[in-house]
Write a protein that holds these residues in place. Structure first.
Motif, short mmCIF file in Angstrom:
data_model
loop_
_atom_site.label_atom_id
_atom_site.label_comp_id
_atom_site.label_asym_id
_atom_site.label_seq_id
_atom_site.Cartn_x
_atom_site.Cartn_y
_atom_site.Cartn_z
N THR A 330 0.83 -1.20 0.00
CA THR A 330 0.00 0.00 0.00
C THR A 330 0.87 1.25 0.00
O THR A 330 2.06 1.21 0.33
CB THR A 330 -0.92 0.05 1.24
N SER A 331 0.24 2.38 -0.32
CA SER A 331 0.95 3.65 -0.26
C SER A 331 1.34 3.99 1.18
O SER A 331 2.35 4.64 1.42
CB SER A 331 0.10 4.77 -0.86
N ALA A 332 0.54 3.53 2.16
CA ALA A 332 0.89 3.77 3.56
C ALA A 332 2.17 3.04 3.93
O ALA A 332 3.02 3.58 4.66
CB ALA A 332 -0.26 3.34 4.47
N HIS A 350 -3.38 7.38 -0.22
CA HIS A 350 -4.74 6.96 0.17
C HIS A 350 -5.45 8.02 0.99
O HIS A 350 -6.68 8.07 0.99
CB HIS A 350 -4.67 5.64 0.95
N PRO A 356 -5.57 2.77 -2.16
CA PRO A 356 -4.45 2.48 -1.25
C PRO A 356 -3.36 1.62 -1.88
O PRO A 356 -2.20 1.67 -1.46
CB PRO A 356 -5.13 1.74 -0.08
N ARG A 357 -3.73 0.83 -2.89
CA ARG A 357 -2.74 -0.06 -3.53
C ARG A 357 -1.88 0.67 -4.55
O ARG A 357 -0.85 0.13 -4.99
CB ARG A 357 -3.46 -1.23 -4.20
#
Length: 427
Positions: A330-332, A350, A356-357
């Motif tokens: 994910t971006s996180a 996100h 988020p991906r």
């Protein structure tokens, strides 16, 4: 309600905590203008400090007249009676959501507070992706189908928001895209909210141009703006809005009267002076625009050289790189790794409503100008700010971090967060 502490504010607090603990962190996560207050504005604020009454809910007449003049000089004749001021454009945007009602169409990605504010007022945002390279405006052709589908399911969609130029991407929608989104808003009877807080920071206004929806559809367009970005006084909290009708103005004033009563009186006096655009403040904005553009382009170059895909910045002090080819879930996860392993703070995509991906993140370049007032003033006046040692060192830090990040294509991390990327993946 599912609202947490603003992602930008939370990231800023976390990075400052790490810095106080002695960590070396390159702060690219907070959209503050990063420049000193002009002395002329400080003088006006001090002189106005005796003003301690509440004043009109819409704002002091001097400020409303000055804001009307500001828009008039940009080709938008404005009645001061249709100007409403507030404690920052952020508060005005929230008040407008309450005053307009219904659900709202938002570009994807878009500034973190738009969707959060919609949630606070009980509205549901419709996220519509922006056209490639034209952040800040939802793709007009997709807006039609999204709104008609939502309405067929009983939702009351009443408004559409654009950001010109954009946060988070730093790009500016083309005139043709703005014209088409105005046509769509007319077809669907949507009020347009045009957030133009970065308008005066378009890097090359002569070449790029600027078209506001209010130029084409003044009868249905609200403009929000302020001085937090162009004159770096975010902490003063002052914003202005240009309303298309008395009816919407009255509804906004009713909301304002129960939330903030009136903007801070001394700040209004200083802002009134600023919106008359005296020569010394025009020069400061010109200097700021040049600095923002120079540093943003330098940061853009480093991302491109590392292998990221990122649109060239056109306004403000943001970039929105896509970290193509890296194997994070994910971006996180990506943002956490950049901070923990490379000392670079960014905001994961996100939080802007993005998938988020998708490995995207917002990069704010405006805190690279220096840690002290002296350094920031030197950056403003330097023939080439990139040669200043503190800015050069920050850019080197970024390049080192990106080199290390993209080295993961060739070797997995020891702590196991990232798998070996396939050799066929390219930047």
């Amino acid at each position: 309600m599912n609202v947490t502490l603003s992602a930008t504010l939370a990231a800023n607090e976390e990075i400052e905590r790490r810095r106080r603990a002695g960590e070396r962190v390159l702060h690219l996560a907070f959209g503050e203008a990063g420049l000193p207050v002009h002395p002329a504005l400080r003088e006006r604020l001090i002189a106005a400090s005796e003003h301690n009454g509440y004043g009109p809910v819409a704002g002091a007449s001097a400020l409303r007249e000055a804001a009307a003049g500001y828009w008039h000089r940009r080709g938008l004749p404005t009645d001061p009676e249709l100007v409403v001021c507030g404690p920052g454009s952020k508060a005005l945007l929230y008040g407008l959501l309450l005053a307009i009602g219904g659900d709202i169409v938002l570009p994807m990605p878009s500034w973190v507070s738009y969707a959060a504010q919609a949630d606070l007022v009980g509205a549901r945002p419709l996220f519509v992706p922006a056209p490639p390279g034209e952040g800040g405006v939802p793709d007009p052709e997709h807006v039609v189908s999204a709104v008609l589908r939502a309405r067929s399911r009983g939702r009351e969609v009443r408004s559409l928001l654009v950001t010109l130029p954009d946060n988070p991407s730093g790009t500016l929608a083309s005139a043709s895209t703005v014209r088409r989104i105005v046509e769509v808003a007319r077809e669907l009877d949507l009020t347009i909210i045009s957030d133009e807080i970065y308008r005066d920071l378009v890097h090359d206004p002569g070449a790029t141009g600027f078209l506001s929806p209010a130029d084409l559809a003044p009868e249905r367009t609200v403009i929000t703006s302020g001085l937090s970005k162009s004159l770096a006084i975010g902490g003063w909290r002052i914003g202005v809005s240009r309303l298309p009708s008395v009816g919407l103005r009255d509804r906004l004033l009713a909301v304002a009267s129960e939330i903030w009563s009136s903007p801070a009186a001394p700040v209004q006096q200083a802002a009134a002076y600023a919106f008359t655009e005296p020569a010394e403040l025009v020069r400061r904005i010109d200097e700021s625009r040049r600095l923002h553009g120079t540093v943003a382009r330098a940061v853009h170059k480093r991302f491109v050289l590392a292998g990221a895909r990122v649109a060239a910045p056109q306004g403000g002090f943001y970039l929105y790189p896509h970290f193509a080819g890296l194997d994070f879930a994910t971006s996180a996860d990506l943002a956490t790794h950049l901070l923990d392993e490379h000392g670079v703070g960014v905001l994961a995509g996100h939080v802007f409503g993005d998938d988020p991906r998708a490995l995207r993140a917002r990069v704010a370049t405006s805190l690279l100008y220096g840690e002290t007032t002296e350094q920031r003033l030197a950056a403003l006046g330097a023939p080439d700010p990139l040669e200043l040692p503190w800015i050069s060192a920050s850019l080197d830090h970024l390049s080192e971090a990106l080199t290390g990040l993209y080295a993961m294509r060739r070797a997995p991390l020891r702590h196991g967060r990232v798998r070996l990327a396939p050799a066929s993946v390219t930047g």
